[in-house]
Every structure is written in structure tokens, then in C-alpha cells.
Design a protein around this motif. Structure first.
Motif, PDB file in Angstrom:
ATOM      1  N   ALA A 248      37.510  45.877  32.776  1.00  0.00           N
ATOM      2  CA  ALA A 248      36.893  44.784  33.525  1.00  0.00           C
ATOM      3  C   ALA A 248      36.087  45.348  34.688  1.00  0.00           C
ATOM      4  CB  ALA A 248      37.965  43.825  34.034  1.00  0.00           C
ATOM      5  N   VAL A 249      35.043  44.641  35.066  1.00  0.00           N
ATOM      6  CA  VAL A 249      34.204  45.026  36.199  1.00  0.00           C
ATOM      7  C   VAL A 249      34.333  43.934  37.264  1.00  0.00           C
ATOM      8  CG1 VAL A 249      31.858  45.501  36.981  1.00  0.00           C
ATOM      9  CG2 VAL A 249      32.606  46.262  34.707  1.00  0.00           C
ATOM     10  N   TYR A 250      34.670  44.344  38.481  1.00  0.00           N
ATOM     11  CA  TYR A 250      34.862  43.394  39.579  1.00  0.00           C
ATOM     12  C   TYR A 250      33.837  43.660  40.671  1.00  0.00           C
ATOM     13  CZ  TYR A 250      39.282  42.872  37.120  1.00  0.00           C
ATOM     14  OH  TYR A 250      40.244  42.671  36.159  1.00  0.00           O
ATOM     15  N   ARG A 251      33.041  42.662  40.969  1.00  0.00           N
ATOM     16  CA  ARG A 251      32.033  42.778  42.025  1.00  0.00           C
ATOM     17  C   ARG A 251      32.379  41.953  43.251  1.00  0.00           C
ATOM     18  NH1 ARG A 251      29.150  42.771  37.138  1.00  0.00           N
ATOM     19  NH2 ARG A 251      27.873  44.663  36.847  1.00  0.00           N
ATOM     20  N   LEU A 252      33.225  40.942  43.076  1.00  0.00           N
ATOM     21  CA  LEU A 252      33.568  40.048  44.177  1.00  0.00           C
ATOM     22  C   LEU A 252      34.992  40.248  44.666  1.00  0.00           C
ATOM     23  CD1 LEU A 252      31.939  36.787  42.757  1.00  0.00           C
ATOM     24  CD2 LEU A 252      30.962  38.414  44.384  1.00  0.00           C
ATOM     25  N   LEU A 253      35.801  40.995  43.919  1.00  0.00           N
ATOM     26  CA  LEU A 253      37.195  41.236  44.275  1.00  0.00           C
ATOM     27  C   LEU A 253      37.404  42.688  44.646  1.00  0.00           C
ATOM     28  CD1 LEU A 253      39.090  39.394  41.377  1.00  0.00           C
ATOM     29  CD2 LEU A 253      38.365  38.446  43.571  1.00  0.00           C
ATOM     30  N   GLU A 254      38.238  42.928  45.645  1.00  0.00           N
ATOM     31  CA  GLU A 254      38.712  44.268  45.966  1.00  0.00           C
ATOM     32  C   GLU A 254      40.169  44.350  45.510  1.00  0.00           C
ATOM     33  OE1 GLU A 254      38.178  45.078  50.120  1.00  0.00           O
ATOM     34  OE2 GLU A 254      36.234  44.048  50.161  1.00  0.00           O
ATOM     35  N   LEU A 255      40.430  45.151  44.476  1.00  0.00           N
ATOM     36  CA  LEU A 255      41.749  45.227  43.873  1.00  0.00           C
ATOM     37  C   LEU A 255      42.428  46.537  44.226  1.00  0.00           C
ATOM     38  CD1 LEU A 255      41.035  43.835  40.295  1.00  0.00           C
ATOM     39  CD2 LEU A 255      42.282  42.691  42.116  1.00  0.00           C
ATOM     40  N   THR A 256      43.685  46.445  44.675  1.00  0.00           N
ATOM     41  CA  THR A 256      44.506  47.623  44.952  1.00  0.00           C
ATOM     42  C   THR A 256      45.768  47.538  44.111  1.00  0.00           C
ATOM     43  OG1 THR A 256      43.697  47.716  47.232  1.00  0.00           O
ATOM     44  CG2 THR A 256      45.709  48.955  46.715  1.00  0.00           C
ATOM     45  N   PRO A 257      45.936  48.400  43.109  1.00  0.00           N
ATOM     46  CA  PRO A 257      47.129  48.335  42.269  1.00  0.00           C
ATOM     47  C   PRO A 257      48.399  48.612  43.062  1.00  0.00           C
ATOM     48  CG  PRO A 257      45.405  49.664  41.242  1.00  0.00           C
ATOM     49  CD  PRO A 257      44.972  49.418  42.660  1.00  0.00           C
ATOM     50  N   LEU A 258      49.461  47.861  42.762  1.00  0.00           N
ATOM     51  CA  LEU A 258      50.772  48.121  43.345  1.00  0.00           C
ATOM     52  C   LEU A 258      51.646  48.945  42.414  1.00  0.00           C
ATOM     53  CD1 LEU A 258      51.633  44.736  45.103  1.00  0.00           C
ATOM     54  CD2 LEU A 258      50.410  46.723  45.981  1.00  0.00           C
ATOM     55  N   THR A 259      51.370  48.902  41.131  1.00  0.00           N
ATOM     56  CA  THR A 259      51.949  49.814  40.141  1.00  0.00           C
ATOM     57  C   THR A 259      50.811  50.141  39.177  1.00  0.00           C
ATOM     58  OG1 THR A 259      52.636  48.366  38.307  1.00  0.00           O
ATOM     59  CG2 THR A 259      54.060  48.400  40.268  1.00  0.00           C
ATOM     60  N   PRO A 260      50.993  51.103  38.278  1.00  0.00           N
ATOM     61  CA  PRO A 260      49.904  51.432  37.357  1.00  0.00           C
ATOM     62  C   PRO A 260      49.550  50.330  36.368  1.00  0.00           C
ATOM     63  CG  PRO A 260      51.452  53.252  37.517  1.00  0.00           C
ATOM     64  CD  PRO A 260      52.092  52.083  38.187  1.00  0.00           C
ATOM     65  N   HIS A 261      50.456  49.357  36.153  1.00  0.00           N
ATOM     66  CA  HIS A 261      50.230  48.422  35.044  1.00  0.00           C
ATOM     67  C   HIS A 261      50.480  46.967  35.385  1.00  0.00           C
ATOM     68  CE1 HIS A 261      54.567  47.705  34.122  1.00  0.00           C
ATOM     69  NE2 HIS A 261      54.648  48.809  34.825  1.00  0.00           N
ATOM     70  N   ILE A 262      51.222  46.641  36.453  1.00  0.00           N
ATOM     71  CA  ILE A 262      51.479  45.249  36.790  1.00  0.00           C
ATOM     72  C   ILE A 262      51.409  45.081  38.306  1.00  0.00           C
ATOM     73  CG2 ILE A 262      53.985  45.675  36.681  1.00  0.00           C
ATOM     74  CD1 ILE A 262      54.339  42.688  36.057  1.00  0.00           C
ATOM     75  N   GLY A 263      50.638  44.078  38.728  1.00  0.00           N
ATOM     76  CA  GLY A 263      50.575  43.731  40.140  1.00  0.00           C
ATOM     77  C   GLY A 263      49.459  44.419  40.880  1.00  0.00           C
TER      78      GLY A 263
ATOM     79  N   ASP B 163      31.414  32.681  39.285  1.00  0.00           N
ATOM     80  CA  ASP B 163      31.540  34.140  39.167  1.00  0.00           C
ATOM     81  C   ASP B 163      32.873  34.622  39.729  1.00  0.00           C
ATOM     82  OD1 ASP B 163      29.052  34.230  38.009  1.00  0.00           O
ATOM     83  OD2 ASP B 163      28.001  34.756  39.858  1.00  0.00           O
ATOM     84  N   LEU B 164      33.258  34.072  40.893  1.00  0.00           N
ATOM     85  CA  LEU B 164      34.545  34.441  41.470  1.00  0.00           C
ATOM     86  C   LEU B 164      35.686  33.967  40.584  1.00  0.00           C
ATOM     87  CD1 LEU B 164      36.326  35.584  43.686  1.00  0.00           C
ATOM     88  CD2 LEU B 164      36.042  33.431  44.951  1.00  0.00           C
ATOM     89  N   ALA B 165      35.589  32.753  40.049  1.00  0.00           N
ATOM     90  CA  ALA B 165      36.629  32.235  39.163  1.00  0.00           C
ATOM     91  C   ALA B 165      36.777  33.123  37.928  1.00  0.00           C
ATOM     92  CB  ALA B 165      36.308  30.801  38.751  1.00  0.00           C
ATOM     93  N   ALA B 166      35.663  33.575  37.373  1.00  0.00           N
ATOM     94  CA  ALA B 166      35.717  34.432  36.187  1.00  0.00           C
ATOM     95  C   ALA B 166      36.395  35.760  36.507  1.00  0.00           C
ATOM     96  CB  ALA B 166      34.313  34.663  35.647  1.00  0.00           C
ATOM     97  N   GLU B 167      36.126  36.325  37.679  1.00  0.00           N
ATOM     98  CA  GLU B 167      36.762  37.592  38.044  1.00  0.00           C
ATOM     99  C   GLU B 167      38.257  37.409  38.293  1.00  0.00           C
ATOM    100  OE1 GLU B 167      34.928  40.095  40.893  1.00  0.00           O
ATOM    101  OE2 GLU B 167      32.936  40.003  39.963  1.00  0.00           O
ATOM    102  N   LEU B 168      38.641  36.291  38.893  1.00  0.00           N
ATOM    103  CA  LEU B 168      40.066  36.020  39.096  1.00  0.00           C
ATOM    104  C   LEU B 168      40.783  35.895  37.755  1.00  0.00           C
ATOM    105  CD1 LEU B 168      39.910  33.470  42.048  1.00  0.00           C
ATOM    106  CD2 LEU B 168      41.003  35.727  42.119  1.00  0.00           C
ATOM    107  N   ARG B 169      40.170  35.210  36.807  1.00  0.00           N
ATOM    108  CA  ARG B 169      40.795  35.088  35.476  1.00  0.00           C
ATOM    109  C   ARG B 169      40.922  36.450  34.800  1.00  0.00           C
ATOM    110  NH1 ARG B 169      37.765  30.070  35.366  1.00  0.00           N
ATOM    111  NH2 ARG B 169      35.959  31.167  34.491  1.00  0.00           N
ATOM    112  N   ALA B 170      39.877  37.260  34.883  1.00  0.00           N
ATOM    113  CA  ALA B 170      39.929  38.587  34.274  1.00  0.00           C
ATOM    114  C   ALA B 170      40.984  39.461  34.943  1.00  0.00           C
ATOM    115  CB  ALA B 170      38.555  39.247  34.352  1.00  0.00           C
ATOM    116  N   ALA B 171      41.063  39.393  36.274  1.00  0.00           N
ATOM    117  CA  ALA B 171      42.035  40.209  37.002  1.00  0.00           C
ATOM    118  C   ALA B 171      43.458  39.809  36.657  1.00  0.00           C
ATOM    119  CB  ALA B 171      41.793  40.089  38.506  1.00  0.00           C
ATOM    120  N   LEU B 172      43.707  38.522  36.486  1.00  0.00           N
ATOM    121  CA  LEU B 172      45.057  38.090  36.154  1.00  0.00           C
ATOM    122  C   LEU B 172      45.448  38.550  34.751  1.00  0.00           C
ATOM    123  CD1 LEU B 172      47.480  36.581  37.279  1.00  0.00           C
ATOM    124  CD2 LEU B 172      46.623  34.514  36.157  1.00  0.00           C
ATOM    125  N   LEU B 173      44.517  38.500  33.810  1.00  0.00           N
ATOM    126  CA  LEU B 173      44.831  38.999  32.468  1.00  0.00           C
ATOM    127  C   LEU B 173      45.104  40.499  32.488  1.00  0.00           C
ATOM    128  CD1 LEU B 173      42.284  37.074  30.203  1.00  0.00           C
ATOM    129  CD2 LEU B 173      44.735  36.665  30.445  1.00  0.00           C
TER     130      LEU B 173
END
Length: 308
Positions: free
Chosen positions: A35-50, A65-75
């Protein structure tokens, strides 16, 4: 003086009960494009969940656009965490839930001042189902797709919530166990838990609208198609077609998979923190260690679909 050393007597153990070495904890299916995120800054808390999400005000406009990135990030991450969401009132909470779907009320939760919002206030001594590994609403024919929880008041220490990745739980089962549970169906029922404080008459009245339901033991996620383990301790009561003792032993073995630390992420709440989670891909456990302090949360569940 020479002689033969006595043979070492080793204790006999069941090696199938142990797991040595790495566990398989892939964040997504192998053929999933990144996934590509342009509107979200994501910091992993574990390698695979969270993952922590920064740079977003959930009370502000949630454009497509923000809604689409939130949906992708949650998946991808299964649980998203945001801090300092001071403006997330009931209207904004509902607008955030609408990124994924319609609100779904829990018939056992008190309702807040706004439709779809449940306020959960506890002092650590109240009886509830939160400090046992579970998936919300699995006792319904179409279990909740996700949940959004906002912290209103939290204890100075304690009161964390833990989530477990049920994709990882399935992927790490032995080949023999995977083959054994493929195609099995399990019964999910609210009566053994939520029915505890009810009279027989109350249980019978509610069973008319909430009868026991059946879901596959191995479910394909409705959005990704990825396989996951779908049984939980409080609501999964038996496996269809198996003798009672065999069903109970198998359910106990499967339910224990959520307790494995490599599959988990743990979150320390602060006021105005928000957690958004995929309720099909995860189970969660609210740690009840904060008495006599209070923990007040507001929650919206997101309506789901029948599982296959």
C-alpha cells in the motif's frame, strides 16, 4: 577401570505442545501489493499487527482519499491507533465509522446519547466479557466488521487493551490441524456469557431475535479473502458434528492460539486516544487490572456481513 555408561533416562513429553523458533507473522498475503500512503504517517508497533497513525485529525473532514488510505491501512495493519483526538464528538465518531459502513449496536451495551455510540464505564470490578479473548458480535449472523473505541477517562496505570492477529494464528497451525479443521462449522451463542445475570424468561425472550448461529471455523476475510481462525473463548460453544468431548478439546486448543505473544499488540490508553480495529481479523482483550480507578470509553461497531 572401564565400563559402559548408564543410558540417560529422558522424561517423555508431548513435543506437539511446543513451538520452537520463528513463528510466521506475515502482515498481508504474499501476493498483496504494498500500500502507498500519502496522507497518513504510519509507525508500526509490531512487524505485522498494529500501527500508530499521525498527521490526521479525525474530527476534521474525511475526504475520499483519506478514507481510502484509512481502509487500506486497516486491512494491512488490522489495528490503528491515534492519539490526541480531542474533537472526536459523537457526530465525528459516527462519520469516522461511516468510512467502513453502518453502525451496529450491541444489544447488551448501554446506549450513549447519540445513535450508534455505546458508553462503557467500569471501575474494574464490574462483571463483563471484555477481559477474555473475543471477537465482538460473533454470536450474530453477520458479525461486526470492525469497531472504533475512544478513551474518555483512563486509569493512571493499567487498563491496556491487547489485540491478536487471527491470520497469524491460523497460519501457524500445523498442517495436520489445518486439514482437520478445514470445512468445520462452529456454533456461536451469547447465552453462556451475557445470559449469566438474566432470568430464564429474559433469555428465552432475547433468543427469539438472537438465536445461536453457525460460522466456519476457518473463515475467509470478507475484504481480503485471506484465511483466518474464527473461534473465541466466550461465544464459540461447540463444533458441529463432533462428539462433545472431542469438540471441547478442539475448541480449547484453537481458542488458546489468541494468547500467543508473537501474534499480539498491546496499547496503553490516554484520554482522547482512538483505536480502530478489524473485528474479523483480530480478537481483543481488555486488561482488567485498574480497580478502584475508572475506565470510560465510547464505542461504535461497524455492521458486517455473513462469513464464509
Amino acid at each position: 577401570m572401564t565400563g559402559t555408561a548408564p543410558a540417560l533416562k529422558r522424561p517423555t513429553i508431548d513435543k506437539t505442545l511446543f513451538h520452537f523458533g520463528r513463528r510466521q507473522v506475515d502482515r498481508t498475503a504474499p501476493d498483496t501489493p504494498p500500500a502507498v500512503y500519502r496522507l497518513l504517517e504510519l509507525t508500526p508497533l509490531t512487524p505485522h499487527i498494529g500501527a500508530r497513525v499521525a498527521g490526521v485529525d479525525l474530527a476534521g473532514p474525511l475526504g475520499p482519499d483519506l478514507a481510502a488510505e484509512l481502509r487500506a491501512a486497516l486491512l494491512e495493519w488490522k489495528v490503528l491507533f491515534l492519539r490526541d483526538q480531542h474533537g472526536l464528538d459523537h457526530d465525528a465518531h459516527r462519520a469516522l465509522a461511516a468510512v467502513w459502513g453502518e453502525p451496529e449496536p450491541n444489544p447488551f451495551f448501554p446506549k450513549g446519547a447519540s445513535v450508534g455510540v455505546s458508553r462503557l464505564a467500569k471501575d474494574g470490578m464490574a462483571i463483563g466479557m471484555e477481559n477474555i479473548w473475543h471477537s465482538d458480535h460473533s454470536f450474530m449472523a453477520a458479525p461486526a466488521l470492525g469497531s472504533i473505541l475512544r478513551a474518555i477517562e483512563v486509569p493512571d496505570a493499567g487498563g491496556d487493551t491487547i489485540w491478536a492477529d487471527m491470520h497469524a494464528a491460523y497460519e501457524n497451525l500445523s498442517p495436520d490441524l489445518k486439514a482437520r479443521i478445514e470445512g468445520l462449522t462452529a456454533v456461536h451463542d451469547w447465552v453462556p456469557t451475557w445470559g449469566i445475570p438474566m432470568s430464564d424468561e429474559q433469555v428465552l425472550a432475547l433468543q427469539a431475535s438472537l438465536p445461536p448461529v453457525e460460522h466456519p471455523v476457518v473463515v475467509r476475510h470478507p475484504r481480503t479473502g485471506r484465511k483466518l481462525l474464527y473461534v473465541n473463548e466466550p461465544f464459540t460453544t461447540r463444533i458441529v458434528g463432533l462428539p462433545e468431548d472431542e469438540s471441547r478439546a478442539l475448541l480449547d486448543e484453537l481458542a488458546l492460539q489468541a494468547r500467543i505473544p508473537e501474534y499480539q499488540v498491546r496499547f496503553r490508553w490516554q484520554p482522547d486516544s482512538v483505536a480502530i480495529w478489524d473485528n474479523i481479523a483480530t480478537q481483543h482483550y481488555a486488561v482488567n487490572d485498574y480497580y478502584p480507578a475508572r475506565r470510560v470509553m465510547e464505542r461504535i461497531a461497524i455492521a458486517g456481513v455473513p462469513l464464509a
